[in-house]
Design a protein around this motif. Structure first.
Motif, PDB file in Angstrom:
ATOM      1  N   VAL A 186       2.487  33.179  23.861  1.00  0.00           N
ATOM      2  CA  VAL A 186       2.792  34.424  23.133  1.00  0.00           C
ATOM      3  C   VAL A 186       1.746  34.684  22.058  1.00  0.00           C
ATOM      4  O   VAL A 186       1.297  35.826  21.870  1.00  0.00           O
ATOM      5  CB  VAL A 186       4.203  34.352  22.505  1.00  0.00           C
ATOM      6  N   LEU A 187       1.331  33.631  21.346  1.00  0.00           N
ATOM      7  CA  LEU A 187       0.309  33.797  20.309  1.00  0.00           C
ATOM      8  C   LEU A 187      -1.026  34.242  20.897  1.00  0.00           C
ATOM      9  O   LEU A 187      -1.743  35.044  20.290  1.00  0.00           O
ATOM     10  CB  LEU A 187       0.135  32.481  19.539  1.00  0.00           C
ATOM     11  N   THR A 188      -1.360  33.724  22.075  1.00  0.00           N
ATOM     12  CA  THR A 188      -2.611  34.129  22.731  1.00  0.00           C
ATOM     13  C   THR A 188      -2.565  35.610  23.095  1.00  0.00           C
ATOM     14  O   THR A 188      -3.531  36.352  22.858  1.00  0.00           O
ATOM     15  CB  THR A 188      -2.841  33.290  24.004  1.00  0.00           C
ATOM     16  N   ILE A 189      -1.434  36.043  23.657  1.00  0.00           N
ATOM     17  CA  ILE A 189      -1.271  37.466  24.007  1.00  0.00           C
ATOM     18  C   ILE A 189      -1.321  38.325  22.746  1.00  0.00           C
ATOM     19  O   ILE A 189      -1.975  39.380  22.707  1.00  0.00           O
ATOM     20  CB  ILE A 189       0.059  37.692  24.754  1.00  0.00           C
ATOM     21  N   PHE A 190      -0.637  37.854  21.702  1.00  0.00           N
ATOM     22  CA  PHE A 190      -0.594  38.593  20.434  1.00  0.00           C
ATOM     23  C   PHE A 190      -1.982  38.681  19.811  1.00  0.00           C
ATOM     24  O   PHE A 190      -2.361  39.709  19.233  1.00  0.00           O
ATOM     25  CB  PHE A 190       0.388  37.910  19.486  1.00  0.00           C
ATOM     26  N   LEU A 191      -2.770  37.602  19.942  1.00  0.00           N
ATOM     27  CA  LEU A 191      -4.140  37.594  19.414  1.00  0.00           C
ATOM     28  C   LEU A 191      -4.994  38.640  20.117  1.00  0.00           C
ATOM     29  O   LEU A 191      -5.729  39.404  19.465  1.00  0.00           O
ATOM     30  CB  LEU A 191      -4.753  36.205  19.589  1.00  0.00           C
ATOM     31  N   LEU A 192      -4.879  38.722  21.431  1.00  0.00           N
ATOM     32  CA  LEU A 192      -5.652  39.694  22.193  1.00  0.00           C
ATOM     33  C   LEU A 192      -5.257  41.128  21.817  1.00  0.00           C
ATOM     34  O   LEU A 192      -6.117  41.994  21.636  1.00  0.00           O
ATOM     35  CB  LEU A 192      -5.453  39.469  23.694  1.00  0.00           C
ATOM     36  N   LEU A 193      -3.946  41.365  21.681  1.00  0.00           N
ATOM     37  CA  LEU A 193      -3.476  42.698  21.290  1.00  0.00           C
ATOM     38  C   LEU A 193      -3.956  43.062  19.887  1.00  0.00           C
ATOM     39  O   LEU A 193      -4.361  44.202  19.629  1.00  0.00           O
ATOM     40  CB  LEU A 193      -1.945  42.754  21.340  1.00  0.00           C
ATOM     41  N   SER A 194      -3.923  42.084  18.986  1.00  0.00           N
ATOM     42  CA  SER A 194      -4.315  42.332  17.597  1.00  0.00           C
ATOM     43  C   SER A 194      -5.795  42.666  17.491  1.00  0.00           C
ATOM     44  O   SER A 194      -6.194  43.551  16.733  1.00  0.00           O
ATOM     45  CB  SER A 194      -4.000  41.111  16.724  1.00  0.00           C
ATOM     46  N   LEU A 195      -6.622  41.960  18.274  1.00  0.00           N
ATOM     47  CA  LEU A 195      -8.070  42.179  18.214  1.00  0.00           C
ATOM     48  C   LEU A 195      -8.501  43.433  18.963  1.00  0.00           C
ATOM     49  O   LEU A 195      -9.355  44.188  18.491  1.00  0.00           O
ATOM     50  CB  LEU A 195      -8.798  40.961  18.786  1.00  0.00           C
ATOM     51  N   LEU A 196      -7.885  43.673  20.123  1.00  0.00           N
ATOM     52  CA  LEU A 196      -8.332  44.773  20.977  1.00  0.00           C
ATOM     53  C   LEU A 196      -7.637  46.097  20.684  1.00  0.00           C
ATOM     54  O   LEU A 196      -8.248  47.162  20.827  1.00  0.00           O
ATOM     55  CB  LEU A 196      -8.114  44.404  22.453  1.00  0.00           C
ATOM     56  N   VAL A 197      -6.379  46.041  20.263  1.00  0.00           N
ATOM     57  CA  VAL A 197      -5.601  47.269  20.062  1.00  0.00           C
ATOM     58  C   VAL A 197      -5.452  47.615  18.586  1.00  0.00           C
ATOM     59  O   VAL A 197      -5.825  48.706  18.140  1.00  0.00           O
ATOM     60  CB  VAL A 197      -4.215  47.159  20.723  1.00  0.00           C
ATOM     61  N   PHE A 198      -4.913  46.662  17.811  1.00  0.00           N
ATOM     62  CA  PHE A 198      -4.609  46.959  16.412  1.00  0.00           C
ATOM     63  C   PHE A 198      -5.762  46.659  15.459  1.00  0.00           C
ATOM     64  O   PHE A 198      -5.752  47.085  14.307  1.00  0.00           O
ATOM     65  CB  PHE A 198      -3.361  46.169  15.973  1.00  0.00           C
ATOM     66  N   LYS A 199      -6.767  45.910  15.938  1.00  0.00           N
ATOM     67  CA  LYS A 199      -7.953  45.575  15.134  1.00  0.00           C
ATOM     68  C   LYS A 199      -7.576  44.865  13.825  1.00  0.00           C
ATOM     69  O   LYS A 199      -8.224  45.037  12.808  1.00  0.00           O
ATOM     70  CB  LYS A 199      -8.751  46.846  14.794  1.00  0.00           C
TER      71      LYS A 199
END
Length: 242
Positions: A97-110
């Motif tokens: 979940v943290l890996t998915i959240f990291l990708l979303l944070s970097l790519l989507v929410f910046k």
């Protein structure tokens, strides 16, 4: 919550300025942290009150009744689902979940800081749970366990971590600028995950219902405290008067 904190600090600053000719500009933030600590202490007191009733006849009756009711629904399909949810609330589940959240944070929410904050809350919940388990020293239920366990029972580490981690994600979702329908769906899913992880531990026979309640309370305390501190730090950093 950030706006409420800002308003509180602003009024506190005005009050201090009227009462004192000179004062440290960081004083309102110090006082706010103290207030936050009092809020957390109140939550801890509730947790302690529940802890003190662990050996009472009344709580034992409730634990038994609720457990018997939940395990009466044991069936292959439900067992598979709740085993999956209990694994979601385990270390490997959080890593995914943290890996998915990291990708979303970097790519989507910046905003990578959200991952750091969520990881910090999860770490605090995990470490404090280990300490509480050793301090309270409650044995696991003496019924059939559908999954293997090695640690003590109270409070539930799965329930505590789920409330702390996914509860913080719910807070973040409320802050994100996304469509209301998507926001409500995400919040509903996260609430379902928290409840499913908690119920799974009773269903699988490895926790008393009071273990889950204690874990949820302790995890919620961490969410409230960390959200207050994170917002306070951000306000302090952007305050031109400090």
């Amino acid at each position: 919550m950030k706006q409420s904190l800002f308003t509180f600090i602003k009024k506190l600053r005005e009050f201090l300025a009227n009462k004192l000719n000179q004062y440290n500009t960081t004083l309102p933030y110090v006082i706010t942290v103290i207030v936050a600590l009092f809020i957390v202490v109140g939550g801890i007191n509730l947790f302690v009150e529940l802890t003190e009733t662990l050996k009472t006849e009344t709580l034992a009756t409730y634990d038994t009744s609720i457990t018997d009711y939940i395990i009466s629904y044991r069936a292959p399909t439900l067992t598979s689902y709740l085993k999956f949810m209990t694994y979601v609330g385990d270390i490997y589940g959080y890593l995914i979940v943290l890996t998915i959240f990291l990708l979303l944070s970097l790519l989507v929410f910046k905003r990578w800081k959200y991952v750091v904050q969520a990881t910090l809350i999860l770490a605090l919940a995990t470490i404090s749970n280990m300490i509480l388990k050793r301090f309270i020293d409650r044995a696991r239920p003496g019924i059939e366990h559908l999954v293997s366990v090695e640690t003590l029972s109270y409070p539930s580490g799965h329930a505590m971590s789920a409330m702390a981690f996914y509860g913080f994600l719910i807070f973040l979702v409320t802050k994100f600028n996304i469509q209301k329908v998507i926001k409500y769906i995400l919040i509903a899913v996260l609430i379902l995950v928290i409840l499913s992880i908690g119920i799974s531990r009773i269903y699988l026979g490895v926790h008393f219902p009071s273990d889950i309640a204690g874990g949820f309370i302790a995890g919620f305390i961490w969410v409230v405290f960390c959200v207050l501190v994170f917002d306070l730090i951000e306000l302090f950093r952007h305050d031109p008067k400090t």
